[in-house]
Design a protein around this motif. Structure first.
Motif, PDB file in Angstrom:
ATOM      1  N   GLY A 126      -0.526  16.029 -19.870  1.00  0.00           N
ATOM      2  CA  GLY A 126       0.600  16.446 -20.654  1.00  0.00           C
ATOM      3  C   GLY A 126       2.413  16.756 -20.204  1.00  0.00           C
ATOM      4  O   GLY A 126       2.542  16.651 -19.523  1.00  0.00           O
ATOM      5  N   ASP A 127       2.810  17.455 -20.875  1.00  0.00           N
ATOM      6  CA  ASP A 127       3.620  18.032 -20.336  1.00  0.00           C
ATOM      7  C   ASP A 127       4.061  18.915 -19.755  1.00  0.00           C
ATOM      8  O   ASP A 127       4.998  19.214 -18.754  1.00  0.00           O
ATOM      9  N   ALA A 128       2.661  19.599 -19.614  1.00  0.00           N
ATOM     10  CA  ALA A 128       1.757  20.569 -17.985  1.00  0.00           C
ATOM     11  C   ALA A 128       1.900  19.747 -16.667  1.00  0.00           C
ATOM     12  O   ALA A 128       2.570  20.258 -15.648  1.00  0.00           O
ATOM     13  N   ARG A 129       1.516  18.523 -16.879  1.00  0.00           N
ATOM     14  CA  ARG A 129       1.924  17.626 -15.860  1.00  0.00           C
ATOM     15  C   ARG A 129       2.896  17.019 -15.510  1.00  0.00           C
ATOM     16  O   ARG A 129       3.224  16.990 -13.872  1.00  0.00           O
ATOM     17  N   MET A 130       3.279  16.683 -16.605  1.00  0.00           N
ATOM     18  CA  MET A 130       4.863  16.634 -15.599  1.00  0.00           C
ATOM     19  C   MET A 130       5.966  17.089 -15.386  1.00  0.00           C
ATOM     20  O   MET A 130       7.412  16.936 -14.124  1.00  0.00           O
ATOM     21  N   ALA A 131       5.502  18.514 -15.866  1.00  0.00           N
ATOM     22  CA  ALA A 131       6.386  19.225 -15.487  1.00  0.00           C
ATOM     23  C   ALA A 131       6.227  19.985 -13.854  1.00  0.00           C
ATOM     24  O   ALA A 131       7.104  20.047 -12.877  1.00  0.00           O
ATOM     25  N   ALA A 132       5.326  19.882 -13.546  1.00  0.00           N
ATOM     26  CA  ALA A 132       4.473  19.948 -12.249  1.00  0.00           C
ATOM     27  C   ALA A 132       5.178  18.866 -11.514  1.00  0.00           C
ATOM     28  O   ALA A 132       5.472  19.194 -10.253  1.00  0.00           O
ATOM     29  N   LEU A 133       5.187  17.642 -12.073  1.00  0.00           N
ATOM     30  CA  LEU A 133       5.114  16.504 -11.273  1.00  0.00           C
ATOM     31  C   LEU A 133       7.508  17.050 -10.540  1.00  0.00           C
ATOM     32  O   LEU A 133       7.430  16.214  -9.881  1.00  0.00           O
ATOM     33  N   GLU A 136       7.881   3.680  -0.480  1.00  0.00           N
ATOM     34  CA  GLU A 136       7.647   4.072  -1.790  1.00  0.00           C
ATOM     35  C   GLU A 136       6.863   5.117  -1.460  1.00  0.00           C
ATOM     36  O   GLU A 136       5.133   4.776  -1.255  1.00  0.00           O
ATOM     37  N   PHE A 137       6.370   6.175  -1.977  1.00  0.00           N
ATOM     38  CA  PHE A 137       5.151   7.052  -2.732  1.00  0.00           C
ATOM     39  C   PHE A 137       5.049   7.611  -4.199  1.00  0.00           C
ATOM     40  O   PHE A 137       6.824   7.795  -4.360  1.00  0.00           O
ATOM     41  N   CYS A 138       3.878   7.732  -4.363  1.00  0.00           N
ATOM     42  CA  CYS A 138       3.443   8.042  -6.333  1.00  0.00           C
ATOM     43  C   CYS A 138       3.728  10.042  -6.037  1.00  0.00           C
ATOM     44  O   CYS A 138       2.341   9.826  -5.760  1.00  0.00           O
ATOM     45  N   VAL A 196       0.724  -1.223  -0.233  1.00  0.00           N
ATOM     46  CA  VAL A 196      -0.084  -0.540   0.169  1.00  0.00           C
ATOM     47  C   VAL A 196       1.151   1.125  -0.100  1.00  0.00           C
ATOM     48  O   VAL A 196       1.916   1.411   0.347  1.00  0.00           O
ATOM     49  N   HIS A 197       0.296   2.514  -0.907  1.00  0.00           N
ATOM     50  CA  HIS A 197       1.028   3.667  -0.791  1.00  0.00           C
ATOM     51  C   HIS A 197       0.592   4.654  -1.006  1.00  0.00           C
ATOM     52  O   HIS A 197      -1.100   4.396  -1.209  1.00  0.00           O
ATOM     53  N   LEU A 198       1.873   5.592  -0.400  1.00  0.00           N
ATOM     54  CA  LEU A 198       0.222   7.107  -1.083  1.00  0.00           C
ATOM     55  C   LEU A 198       0.598   7.706  -2.375  1.00  0.00           C
ATOM     56  O   LEU A 198       1.738   7.486  -2.900  1.00  0.00           O
ATOM     57  N   ASP A 199      -0.582   7.868  -2.456  1.00  0.00           N
ATOM     58  CA  ASP A 199      -0.269   9.106  -4.273  1.00  0.00           C
ATOM     59  C   ASP A 199      -0.161  10.303  -3.218  1.00  0.00           C
ATOM     60  O   ASP A 199      -1.468  10.450  -3.538  1.00  0.00           O
ATOM     61  N   ILE A 239       5.236  10.024 -11.358  1.00  0.00           N
ATOM     62  CA  ILE A 239       6.867   9.643 -10.311  1.00  0.00           C
ATOM     63  C   ILE A 239       6.867   8.913  -9.125  1.00  0.00           C
ATOM     64  O   ILE A 239       6.136   9.069  -8.285  1.00  0.00           O
ATOM     65  N   VAL A 240       7.909   8.076  -9.254  1.00  0.00           N
ATOM     66  CA  VAL A 240       8.126   7.034  -8.307  1.00  0.00           C
ATOM     67  C   VAL A 240       8.882   6.895  -7.164  1.00  0.00           C
ATOM     68  O   VAL A 240       9.743   7.534  -7.576  1.00  0.00           O
TER      69      VAL A 240
END
Length: 145
Positions: A96-103, A141-143, A84-87, A132-133
């Protein structure tokens, strides 16, 4: 009837891990019992010896809507992957790119607080938005989602 939940972490250093997750989630350390200005004062009054004062810690959502996170010292270290992990929802509503840049920005910030970046999963529409893990300072681990 819906029930409140608490998420419990077994760990080696409850105070440090509580501080990490408070920073990650925008939580705060749980207040000491009524009548005490600090946890140190409360634990002293309860007769808890100094070497046991980091046996547990807890953080809470300052708005009162999220679950309490409880950290308890255990003698053994982490042995295997979490089941079990937290997201941590670091890019809600982005794609897209905006999401991945924020992550990526959040991964960088949390790395500065002791997290470890484990791997990046690229967006794979229609169901995979990308994430991103990470691992907290004790390897849980968390995401970033």
């Amino acid at each position: 009837m819906a029930r409140d939940v608490q998420i419990t972490f077994d760990c080696a250093d409850p105070a440090a891990l509580a501080a990490f997750w408070a920073e990650t989630l925008g939580y705060r350390l749980q207040d000491p019992p009524g009548g005490f200005q600090s946890w140190e004062q409360a634990l002293e009054a309860m007769g808890v010896p100094p070497e046991r004062r980091n046996d547990a810690s807890a953080v809470v959502d300052p708005e009162g809507s999220g679950p309490r996170l409880y950290f308890q010292r255990v003698p053994e270290g982490k042995q295997a992957k979490n089941r079990v992990h937290l997201d941590v929802r670091a890019a809600p509503g982005l794609e897209g790119d905006a999401r991945m840049a924020a992550l990526e920005a959040e991964a960088e910030r949390l790395t500065g607080h002791g997290a470890t970046r484990l791997r990046r999963h690229e967006p794979a529409p229609p169901l995979g938005a990308g994430h991103i893990v990470m691992a907290d300072p004790e390897g849980n681990e968390f995401c970033l989602d």
